[in-house]
Design a protein around this motif. Structure first.
Motif, PDB file in Angstrom:
ATOM      1  N   ASP A 101     -45.357 -25.952  12.598  1.00  0.00           N
ATOM      2  CA  ASP A 101     -44.656 -25.335  11.467  1.00  0.00           C
ATOM      3  C   ASP A 101     -43.273 -24.905  11.953  1.00  0.00           C
ATOM      4  O   ASP A 101     -43.095 -23.810  12.467  1.00  0.00           O
ATOM      5  N   MET A 102     -42.301 -25.790  11.800  1.00  0.00           N
ATOM      6  CA  MET A 102     -40.967 -25.501  12.332  1.00  0.00           C
ATOM      7  C   MET A 102     -39.913 -26.242  11.523  1.00  0.00           C
ATOM      8  O   MET A 102     -40.182 -27.261  10.899  1.00  0.00           O
ATOM      9  N   ALA A 103     -38.704 -25.691  11.516  1.00  0.00           N
ATOM     10  CA  ALA A 103     -37.583 -26.313  10.808  1.00  0.00           C
ATOM     11  C   ALA A 103     -36.302 -25.976  11.549  1.00  0.00           C
ATOM     12  O   ALA A 103     -36.258 -25.042  12.355  1.00  0.00           O
ATOM     13  N   ILE A 104     -35.266 -26.749  11.275  1.00  0.00           N
ATOM     14  CA  ILE A 104     -33.944 -26.466  11.851  1.00  0.00           C
ATOM     15  C   ILE A 104     -33.145 -25.712  10.799  1.00  0.00           C
ATOM     16  O   ILE A 104     -32.983 -26.188   9.672  1.00  0.00           O
ATOM     17  N   ASP A 119     -39.528 -29.571   7.146  1.00  0.00           N
ATOM     18  CA  ASP A 119     -40.542 -29.159   8.108  1.00  0.00           C
ATOM     19  C   ASP A 119     -40.684 -30.249   9.168  1.00  0.00           C
ATOM     20  O   ASP A 119     -40.994 -31.393   8.858  1.00  0.00           O
ATOM     21  N   LEU A 120     -40.479 -29.890  10.430  1.00  0.00           N
ATOM     22  CA  LEU A 120     -40.505 -30.889  11.501  1.00  0.00           C
ATOM     23  C   LEU A 120     -41.914 -31.407  11.790  1.00  0.00           C
ATOM     24  O   LEU A 120     -42.077 -32.354  12.554  1.00  0.00           O
ATOM     25  N   ILE A 128     -33.907 -23.728  15.951  1.00  0.00           N
ATOM     26  CA  ILE A 128     -35.214 -24.207  15.505  1.00  0.00           C
ATOM     27  C   ILE A 128     -36.103 -22.980  15.382  1.00  0.00           C
ATOM     28  O   ILE A 128     -36.282 -22.236  16.356  1.00  0.00           O
ATOM     29  N   SER A 129     -36.609 -22.752  14.193  1.00  0.00           N
ATOM     30  CA  SER A 129     -37.465 -21.581  14.002  1.00  0.00           C
ATOM     31  C   SER A 129     -38.786 -22.022  13.394  1.00  0.00           C
ATOM     32  O   SER A 129     -38.870 -23.043  12.718  1.00  0.00           O
ATOM     33  N   GLY A 130     -39.817 -21.238  13.656  1.00  0.00           N
ATOM     34  CA  GLY A 130     -41.125 -21.607  13.134  1.00  0.00           C
ATOM     35  C   GLY A 130     -42.192 -20.621  13.529  1.00  0.00           C
ATOM     36  O   GLY A 130     -41.903 -19.486  13.943  1.00  0.00           O
ATOM     37  N   TRP A 131     -43.437 -21.069  13.419  1.00  0.00           N
ATOM     38  CA  TRP A 131     -44.583 -20.206  13.675  1.00  0.00           C
ATOM     39  C   TRP A 131     -45.691 -20.979  14.393  1.00  0.00           C
ATOM     40  O   TRP A 131     -45.858 -22.178  14.191  1.00  0.00           O
ATOM     41  N   PHE A 132     -46.429 -20.263  15.209  1.00  0.00           N
ATOM     42  CA  PHE A 132     -47.710 -20.737  15.721  1.00  0.00           C
ATOM     43  C   PHE A 132     -48.790 -20.145  14.813  1.00  0.00           C
ATOM     44  O   PHE A 132     -48.721 -18.970  14.435  1.00  0.00           O
ATOM     45  N   HIS A 133     -49.792 -20.963  14.472  1.00  0.00           N
ATOM     46  CA  HIS A 133     -50.838 -20.538  13.548  1.00  0.00           C
ATOM     47  C   HIS A 133     -52.175 -20.388  14.265  1.00  0.00           C
ATOM     48  O   HIS A 133     -52.336 -20.826  15.416  1.00  0.00           O
ATOM     49  N   ILE A 134     -53.148 -19.800  13.591  1.00  0.00           N
ATOM     50  CA  ILE A 134     -54.494 -19.690  14.158  1.00  0.00           C
ATOM     51  C   ILE A 134     -55.113 -21.087  14.198  1.00  0.00           C
ATOM     52  O   ILE A 134     -54.711 -21.975  13.446  1.00  0.00           O
TER      53      ILE A 134
END
Length: 707
Positions: free
Chosen positions: A193-196, A144-145, A308-314
């Motif tokens: 919240d991101m990872a390669i 997790d970056l 690089i994939s991930g999410w934006f959170h509340i």
């Protein structure tokens, strides 16, 4: 073991070939390893470099503090020129609002090109990847970056551009940009919240909706080779699935994804794809990155799909837009939306259990065959398996291990009919779409795709053409004679059964891990896959025997000096040629194609990574494993809580995976096997399956061959 062949990445990755070392939980369909933080100290290569790094360390310290303090000007400088112009923002917002099958958008040339090239170089030089494999995916992944902040200055000094990119993506300026396009409200800048992820040939991610925790927006930024444009035919595309609204009798609407994706977004350098995470709606997958010859891969840079994939959170506590209890409320709402309308009622295939009436007769008569019974069974089963001694041996082994594998179970003449039928079916071109397949015949498509996808045939289909598979489903397996044989072979009493023929198309089909609730049941599978290359034990044994024969021939040739000349002038010293040809062939065929069926113990520890497959030497959770095979029956006594799945079948497979599967309800026994007992029974299968696989005798009951 397959390794990507990109010249600039000679040994960066090692492909995750399955050796059945797995840990899995029932929630693995929804979990991604990116959710699990990993100490990136282990990810950064410690190069022997004693040169002074004072300047870069100071820079790293400044970058470390920059995460939430980037000015709008500094943020915009890290993206392409003009991206934040109002007209451009309006254009993306309109595209998003009108997109199908659900709202999403694609931004090409997102990041400043020179910055992203530096990011890619830093990753290539300094970041290591862990191969991870579950029932739902097969990838190589970093940690997790978000944990970049925890690195020491020496480590950070190697990744300044990567840190700059992360901070730009989670800056207030860009978060507001994404929020405006998606109309999803404020997004957290604190919870990064991101990872390669790296997909090499054979890697994939199956259908899921990304709904976990406080996720609000899902995104993927591609770092494929900027100088070798990715081609759609290499695979690796992000694919979106349509959702069908089904109204129930109570008027409630259930959302169910259809089995075929309708939107395909191939990877491209510096391309960002994103969408709002929507419970029961945002279903998507990542298409397999397809295999190619060694020469092709060398020309194409190895087909390495890095992103690089991930999410934006509340928003989190202390951030603008934070609402106390919002995360819990969102999770509750997501759960209700996923259950709304009972979408499970639309799953296919629907079980069609048949109850068996218990015959009242003498127990000795129940467990014996008369002449007519044997005559019937001899049409279908190999004579080897009808002798009392053989049945007794099978029962002894099954009673001890709760599972058994029976090779060459079908009579050779009947097996030949099935092989001819299957090969004829594979020679035909199947329609691509599920709707067209179902219109063209009796075989249906299993759904929904976030649980399973394969072709199936159930007994009693009126428009099913006559075939030996239909004969298995409707004549042999439901028969009183076969049930009697099965009861004798497993020392159980059958109360009911449900049968299904399955065809797993290569490059398309799979089942994800599902549990079993209730009392233990007997599960049967007859492998009907005529092609080779699936990693079955017998295939490996045959290869070893051929290799040994080649070595023997080579040794004989050497002992005689020169090879004896033949009439056409060539040497008959074939051993060496065979061995060389064998080695060359082996190099080309080291491709793991999936299709194996796995039984696993469910993981009750919620704190553990929910979906790690092939990650360690610990294989205690594997209860039973069987590769796709020809004319091979497996019997497993499946206890409550045991997980089962069929691994995705790669397009590199030589054909489709065929089988007939049956589940038998049995009279409850005094002691059901638990996971620990099953695992103990499976140890020998892992160590050397030759001892566990019952091959019967070479002669039939009358002393003749089994032809």
């Amino acid at each position: 073991m397959y390794q990507p062949t990109a010249p600039s990445w000679p040994a960066l990755f090692s492909c995750c070939i399955c050796t059945c070392t797995c840990t899995l939980s029932p929630q693995s369909q929804l979990e991604l390893c990116a959710d699990q933080p990993t100490d990136l100290r282990k990810m950064v290569k410690r190069k022997a470099d004693n040169q002074a790094r004072s300047d870069s360390k100071k820079s790293a310290k400044n970058l470390k503090k920059s995460k939430n303090t980037l000015s709008p000007e500094d943020t915009k400088a890290r993206f392409r020129k003009g991206l934040f112009d109002q007209s451009v923002l309006n254009e993306y917002t309109q595209e998003y609002a009108s997109s199908t099958p659900y709202k999403h958008t694609v931004i090409n040339e997102l990041v400043d090109d020179s910055l992203l090239r530096k990011v890619r170089d830093e990753i290539k030089d300094n970041v290591s990847f862990t191969p991870k494999e579950t029932d739902i995916y097969k990838i190589h992944q970093s940690g997790d970056l978000a944990n970049l902040d925890g690195l020491d200055d020496d480590a950070l000094s190697k990744l300044p551009s990567l840190l700059a990119l992360r901070d730009a993506l989670y800056s207030e300026t860009f978060r507001n940009y994404v929020s405006h396009i998606t109309d999803c409200g404020p997004l957290s800048g604190r919870k990064t919240d991101m990872a390669i992820n790296v997909y090499t040939p054979g890697c994939y991610l199956l259908c899921h909706d990304d709904v976990i925790g406080s996720r609000k927006v899902s995104y993927i930024l591609y770092l494929t080779d900027p100088d070798t444009p990715w081609k759609p035919e290499w695979g690796g595309a992000l694919r979106l699935f349509p959702v069908e609204d089904r109204e129930g009798k109570d008027g409630e609407i259930a959302k169910t994804p259809l089995p075929d994706p309708v939107k395909v977004i191939p990877p491209a350098w510096n391309q960002l794809s994103f969408f709002a995470v929507q419970p029961g709606e945002s279903f998507h997958d990542v298409e397999e990155v397809y295999h190619a010859s060694k020469e092709e891969l060398e020309k194409q840079g190895g087909r390495i799909r890095m992103a690089i994939s991930g999410w934006f959170h509340i928003p989190q506590i202390g951030e603008d837009g934070y609402v106390e209890g919002a995360e819990e409320k969102a999770a509750h709402k997501s759960g209700l939306m996923q259950l709304q309308g009972n979408p499970d009622q639309y799953d296919r295939p629907v079980a069609k259990p048949v109850q068996v009436e218990k015959e009242s007769s003498n127990e000795d008569e129940e467990n014996t065959f008369d002449e007519a019974d044997l005559e019937f069974l001899l049409k279908y089963l190999a004579p080897t398996y009808l002798t009392p001694d053989t049945i007794e041996n099978i029962a002894d082994q099954f009673e001890e291990q709760f599972s058994i594998t029976l090779s060459d179970i079908l009579h050779p003449k009947f097996a030949a009919k099935i092989k001819e039928y299957v090969e004829a079916q594979e020679a035909k071109t199947l329609p691509e779409g599920s709707e067209e397949i179902e219109k063209s015949g009796a075989w249906k498509v299993a759904r929904p795709p976030h649980k399973h996808r394969f072709l199936y045939l159930q007994p009693g289909e009126e428009n099913a053409e006559g075939s030996p598979i239909k004969e298995l489903l409707e004549i042999l397996l439901p028969s009183r004679q076969f049930r009697l044989w099965l009861q004798m072979a497993t020392r159980s009493t059958i109360e009911g059964y449900d049968l299904l023929a399955r065809r797993f198309r290569h490059g398309k089909d799979y089942t994800l891990a599902t549990g079993h609730d209730g009392k233990a049941r007997l599960e049967l599978n007859i492998g009907l896959t005529p092609t080779d290359g699936w990693g079955d034990v017998e295939e490996d044994d045959e290869d070893e025997e051929e290799e040994e024969e080649s070595e023997e021939e080579e040794a004989k040739g050497k002992s005689k000096g020169k090879g004896k000349a033949t009439s056409n002038g060539s040497s008959n010293d074939k051993g060496k040629g065979k061995a060389v040809e064998k080695n060359e062939k082996a190099e080309e065929e080291t491709v793991e194609v999936g299709g194996h069926e796995v039984y696993m113990a469910g993981d009750d520890d919620e704190d553990e990574d929910a979906a790690i497959y092939k990650s360690s030497e610990d294989d205690d959770n594997i209860l039973f494993f069987q590769a796709a095979a020809w004319n091979k029956m497996t019997l497993v006594l499946r206890d409550s809580g045991t997980l089962r799945f069929v691994k995705y079948v790669s397009r590199a497979a030589k054909g489709d995976r065929w089988d007939v599967s049956g589940s038998y309800e049995i009279e409850e026994q005094d002691e059901d096997p638990d996971a620990e007992e099953l695992a103990e029974g499976a140890e020998a299968d892992e160590e050397g399956s030759e001892d566990d696989e019952f091959n019967g005798f070479s002669d039939g009951p009358d002393g003749t061959g089994s032809d």
